[in-house]
Design an enzyme around this catalytic site. Structure first.
Site, mmCIF file in Angstrom:
data_model
loop_
_atom_site.group_PDB
_atom_site.id
_atom_site.type_symbol
_atom_site.label_atom_id
_atom_site.label_comp_id
_atom_site.label_asym_id
_atom_site.label_seq_id
_atom_site.Cartn_x
_atom_site.Cartn_y
_atom_site.Cartn_z
ATOM 1 N N LYS A 117 -4.168 -0.770 10.751
ATOM 2 C CA LYS A 117 -2.939 -1.056 11.455
ATOM 3 C C LYS A 117 -1.841 0.157 11.703
ATOM 4 C CE LYS A 117 -3.062 -5.608 9.891
ATOM 5 N NZ LYS A 117 -2.490 -6.662 8.987
ATOM 6 N N LYS A 201 -13.473 -6.593 14.589
ATOM 7 C CA LYS A 201 -13.560 -7.918 14.560
ATOM 8 C C LYS A 201 -12.511 -9.001 14.773
ATOM 9 C CE LYS A 201 -10.074 -8.506 10.806
ATOM 10 N NZ LYS A 201 -8.886 -8.962 9.546
ATOM 11 N N LYS A 204 -6.117 -12.712 14.062
ATOM 12 C CA LYS A 204 -5.620 -12.978 14.647
ATOM 13 C C LYS A 204 -4.123 -12.603 15.039
ATOM 14 C CE LYS A 204 -4.276 -14.105 10.222
ATOM 15 N NZ LYS A 204 -3.622 -13.739 9.356
HETATM 16 N N1 AQP Z 1 -12.618 -11.648 11.924
HETATM 17 C C1 AQP Z 1 -12.722 -12.310 10.033
HETATM 18 N N2 AQP Z 1 -14.188 -12.312 9.628
HETATM 19 C C2 AQP Z 1 -14.731 -13.253 8.827
HETATM 20 N N3 AQP Z 1 -13.626 -13.217 7.489
HETATM 21 C C3 AQP Z 1 -11.767 -13.087 7.971
HETATM 22 N N4 AQP Z 1 -10.981 -12.971 8.104
HETATM 23 C C4 AQP Z 1 -10.044 -12.610 8.306
HETATM 24 N N5 AQP Z 1 -10.926 -12.391 9.435
HETATM 25 C C5 AQP Z 1 -12.039 -12.673 10.027
HETATM 26 C C6 AQP Z 1 -10.854 -13.590 6.323
HETATM 27 O O1 AQP Z 1 -9.615 -14.508 6.287
HETATM 28 C C7 AQP Z 1 -8.844 -14.578 5.279
HETATM 29 C C8 AQP Z 1 -7.409 -14.333 6.243
HETATM 30 O O2 AQP Z 1 -6.500 -13.075 5.573
HETATM 31 P P1 AQP Z 1 -4.893 -12.819 6.256
HETATM 32 O O3 AQP Z 1 -4.887 -13.468 7.780
HETATM 33 O O4 AQP Z 1 -4.327 -12.427 5.373
HETATM 34 O O5 AQP Z 1 -5.757 -11.298 6.673
HETATM 35 P P2 AQP Z 1 -6.626 -10.604 7.761
HETATM 36 O O6 AQP Z 1 -8.272 -10.068 7.133
HETATM 37 O O7 AQP Z 1 -6.013 -9.663 7.951
HETATM 38 O O8 AQP Z 1 -6.973 -11.188 9.309
HETATM 39 P P3 AQP Z 1 -6.907 -10.740 10.433
HETATM 40 O O9 AQP Z 1 -6.741 -12.429 11.225
HETATM 41 O O10 AQP Z 1 -7.041 -9.478 10.717
HETATM 42 O O11 AQP Z 1 -4.744 -10.848 10.522
HETATM 43 P P4 AQP Z 1 -3.890 -10.245 11.249
HETATM 44 O O12 AQP Z 1 -4.273 -9.736 12.343
HETATM 45 O O13 AQP Z 1 -2.304 -10.242 11.335
HETATM 46 O O14 AQP Z 1 -4.367 -8.964 10.565
HETATM 47 C C9 AQP Z 1 -8.943 -13.042 4.431
HETATM 48 O O15 AQP Z 1 -10.010 -13.410 3.625
HETATM 49 C C10 AQP Z 1 -9.983 -12.209 5.178
HETATM 50 O O16 AQP Z 1 -10.657 -11.086 4.764
#
Ligand code: AQP
Length: 336
Positions: A117, A201, A204
């Site tokens: 990030k 990955k 979102k």
């Molecule tokens: N691509 C993925 N595959 C499997 N698991 C995923 N998770 C997110 N993306 C995937 C799981 O969903 C939960 C959401 O976590 P989060 O929103 O707190 O953070 P994150 O992992 O950082 O999700 P994003 O989508 O990547 O958000 P941003 O872009 O804002 O950083 C967690 O349990 C995560 O493992």
């Protein structure tokens, strides 16, 4: 409820940093629902975490409400699960600060999410992004959680939460339960990859065009899958190194249909990728359709959603404050 009939505890959360994706669903949300009967579950919308990257205030507010609706629409009954917003329970920030003082600079420096990030947000490498895992440890430890269902990308953070808890307990006695991560199998969506770049990955907050969202309309979902990056050898076969795009689609299809990789390979043998991509898209459409419809209906009733997150915050605060008071006492803070 007596001590002996008490269920083990789950804590998990998602950031309202964007709309929930197929990755959020397969990596975490699906398991939240599967585990919700056997555990005492605290499922949070982690808005404090979301502001580690810049958010548009109106969007953040709207997404929090949408996320509550989506949690319920996925099958989390608010009467049985505590569905709350992190900033409504100030104990998260308070314990987060305390745990910062029990987390080492070197440990935080090794976190992959921080490295990723900070590389993506070079103009905003703030201290919150760096200390994110200490706040996440506070989220989990406040509820004395036994299990933390997350996707594979969060494994490192849960391990650090365990280390922080162990360190604190080592100094002050048994204050925190040491939590375990609960991560799906690779074949069941532990790490869903972007449809535009299967080496990254699905995330979102990264608008690469490779995301499928829980609230997408069927035609949008189908279009996303038809455009998914694959390879040129036209063989549906699982090989994560040589065929990351096809392997990602196979994992998604396996998670939504329950079919094994062997069955999927046989089903599409000699057919090229067109029929395969369409079948994966259709399986996701059918999985998401009832969720989207129910979430849309719930979003019409803001009074109900407000009541859900308000009552849940009161319940969560009661549990969290018990742990926080214990911590403060151990540290030598003067009681109010
Ligand atoms: N691509 C993925 N595959 C499997 N698991 C995923 N998770 C997110 N993306 C995937 C799981 O969903 C939960 C959401 O976590 P989060 O929103 O707190 O953070 P994150 O992992 O950082 O999700 P994003 O989508 O990547 O958000 P941003 O872009 O804002 O950083 C967690 O349990 C995560 O493992």
């Amino acid at each position: 409820m007596t001590e002996s009939t008490k269920k083990p505890v789950i804590f998990s959360g998602m950031q309202p940093s964007g709309a929930l994706t197929l990755g959020s669903f397969l990596g975490a949300l699906k398991n939240w629902v599967a585990l919700s009967e056997e555990y005492d579950c605290y499922y949070c919308i982690v808005d404090l975490h979301a502001i580690t990257t810049r958010q548009e205030p109106a969007d953040l507010r709207r997404r929090c409400l949408e996320q509550i609706a989506q949690y319920i629409a996925c099958g989390l009954d608010p009467a049985k699960n505590t569905l709350f917003i992190q900033s409504h329970v100030p104990a998260h920030s308070e314990l987060g600060w305390i745990l910062n003082c029990y987390t080492m600079f070197g440990e935080l420096s090794r976190m992959t999410q921080f490295k990723d990030k900070s590389a993506r947000n070079t103009d905003n490498i703030n201290a919150g992004l760096f200390t994110y895992p200490a706040l996440m440890a506070a989220d989990i430890l406040l509820y004395q959680a036994n299990l933390v269902p997350v996707g594979d990308d969060q494994r490192q953070h849960v391990e650090l939460a365990r280390d922080i808890a162990t360190r604190f307990n080592g100094v002050h006695g048994d204050v925190f339960t040491i939590p375990e991560a609960f991560i799906p199998k690779t074949t069941e969506g532990a790490r869903v990859m972007s449809l535009a770049d299967p080496t990254r990955k699905m995330s979102k907050s990264e608008p690469t065009g490779g995301c499928v969202y829980l609230m997408d309309k069927p035609e949008t979902i189908l279009k996303s899958f038809k455009r998914a990056v694959t390879d040129s050898d036209a063989e549906v076969r699982y090989d994560i190194k040589e065929k990351p795009g096809v392997s990602n689609l196979m994992s998604i299809y396996s998670s939504t249909t329950g079919k094994s990789f062997e069955t999927i390979e046989a089903e599409f043998a000699g057919q090229g990728y067109g029929a395969f991509k369409e079948a994966v898209g259709e399986s996701v459409i059918e999985r998401f359709r009832p969720i989207r419809e129910q979430a849309e209906a719930l979003l019409q009733d803001k009074t109900y959603l407000t009541q859900v997150y308000t009552e849940a915050a009161n319940h969560a605060a009661y549990t969290a404050n018990k742990t926080l008071r214990k911590v403060q006492k151990k540290l030598g803070f003067v009681a109010k």
